[in-house]
Scaffold this active site. Structure first.
Site, short mmCIF file in Angstrom:
data_model
loop_
_atom_site.label_atom_id
_atom_site.label_comp_id
_atom_site.label_asym_id
_atom_site.label_seq_id
_atom_site.Cartn_x
_atom_site.Cartn_y
_atom_site.Cartn_z
N GLU A 98 38.50 -59.36 -30.79
CA GLU A 98 37.89 -58.13 -30.31
C GLU A 98 37.08 -58.36 -29.04
O GLU A 98 37.10 -57.52 -28.13
CB GLU A 98 37.00 -57.53 -31.40
CG GLU A 98 36.38 -56.20 -31.04
CD GLU A 98 37.40 -55.09 -30.83
OE1 GLU A 98 37.10 -54.16 -30.06
OE2 GLU A 98 38.50 -55.16 -31.41
N GLU A 99 36.38 -59.49 -28.96
CA GLU A 99 35.54 -59.75 -27.81
C GLU A 99 36.35 -59.97 -26.53
O GLU A 99 35.99 -59.47 -25.46
CB GLU A 99 34.67 -60.99 -28.08
CG GLU A 99 33.54 -60.76 -29.06
CD GLU A 99 32.42 -59.90 -28.49
OE1 GLU A 99 32.32 -59.79 -27.25
OE2 GLU A 99 31.66 -59.33 -29.28
N SER A 100 37.41 -60.75 -26.62
CA SER A 100 38.09 -61.19 -25.39
C SER A 100 39.61 -61.07 -25.43
O SER A 100 40.26 -61.39 -24.44
CB SER A 100 37.75 -62.66 -25.13
OG SER A 100 38.23 -63.46 -26.20
#
Length: 204
Positions: free
Chosen positions: A73-75
């Site tokens: 989700e972050e990257s």
């Protein structure tokens, strides 16, 4: 699917995911992701750094499926990811937070460029997740909310809840971005558990 697989093998994980998601988006209405072919599900939820991720999760005693879901989700597993807020790398850390975690792990002379290295970013993300889980007494939904919005904000939302139900927390989260982030990470964690063969890791 062939192009997505090729991109994944070439290390272009984010582009591979985007193509796989387009294929999934063309599935007949009502056909849930659990009914997609396994090859498609694994392209939508890849594990390009599986061994490093598993090793870091084991060291810090965190759920590897949750760690994978956060990094996704972050990257979208792009080690070169860089946000407008100057967060970078797989775990999307700003430099002050990264330096604090690095010092705790004994990483000296820590430079911003180190966040572009997957082995460093994964280790910091696992350490941070472990720290958040300890602060929130092992409640993954609060740890995930804090990863996105910060610990004080997650604590404020928790104080408004009368139960420990995730659904109630989602209703109390006042930031639209964090609500979506939390829902997607928890969903991805469940899906990673379905498709990946994780060993059992004792957690606190």
């Amino acid at each position: 699917l062939a192009a997505s697989s090729f991109l994944l093998e070439a290390g272009e994980t984010s582009a591979a995911m985007a193509l796989a998601e387009r294929v999934g988006g063309a599935a007949p209405r009502g056909l849930g992701e659990s009914q997609w072919p396994l090859v498609l599900r694994r392209l939508v939820l890849p594990l390009p750094y599986r061994e490093r991720l598993l090793a870091a999760a084991t060291r810090h005693r965190v759920d590897p499926a949750l760690l994978a879901a956060i990094l996704r989700e972050e990257s979208r597993f792009d080690p070169r990811a860089f946000s407008p807020a100057a967060a970078r790398g797989l775990g999307q850390f700003v430099l002050p937070t990264a330096r604090r975690l690095a010092a705790q792990l004994g990483l000296t002379d820590f430079a911003a460029s180190a966040l572009d290295r997957p082995e460093v970013a994964i280790e910091l993300a696992a350490a941070h997740l472990a720290e958040l889980l300890e602060r929130f007494e092992g409640r993954p939904e609060l740890a995930v909310a804090a990863y996105n919005a910060g610990e004080p904000q997650a604590e404020a939302w928790a104080r408004t809840c009368r139960t420990a139900e995730t659904a109630e927390l989602l209703s109390r989260v006042s930031f639209r971005e964090t609500r979506g982030y939390l829902a997607r990470v928890l969903e991805a964690r469940g899906r990673y558990r379905e498709i990946a063969d994780w060993p059992s890791i004792p957690t606190p």
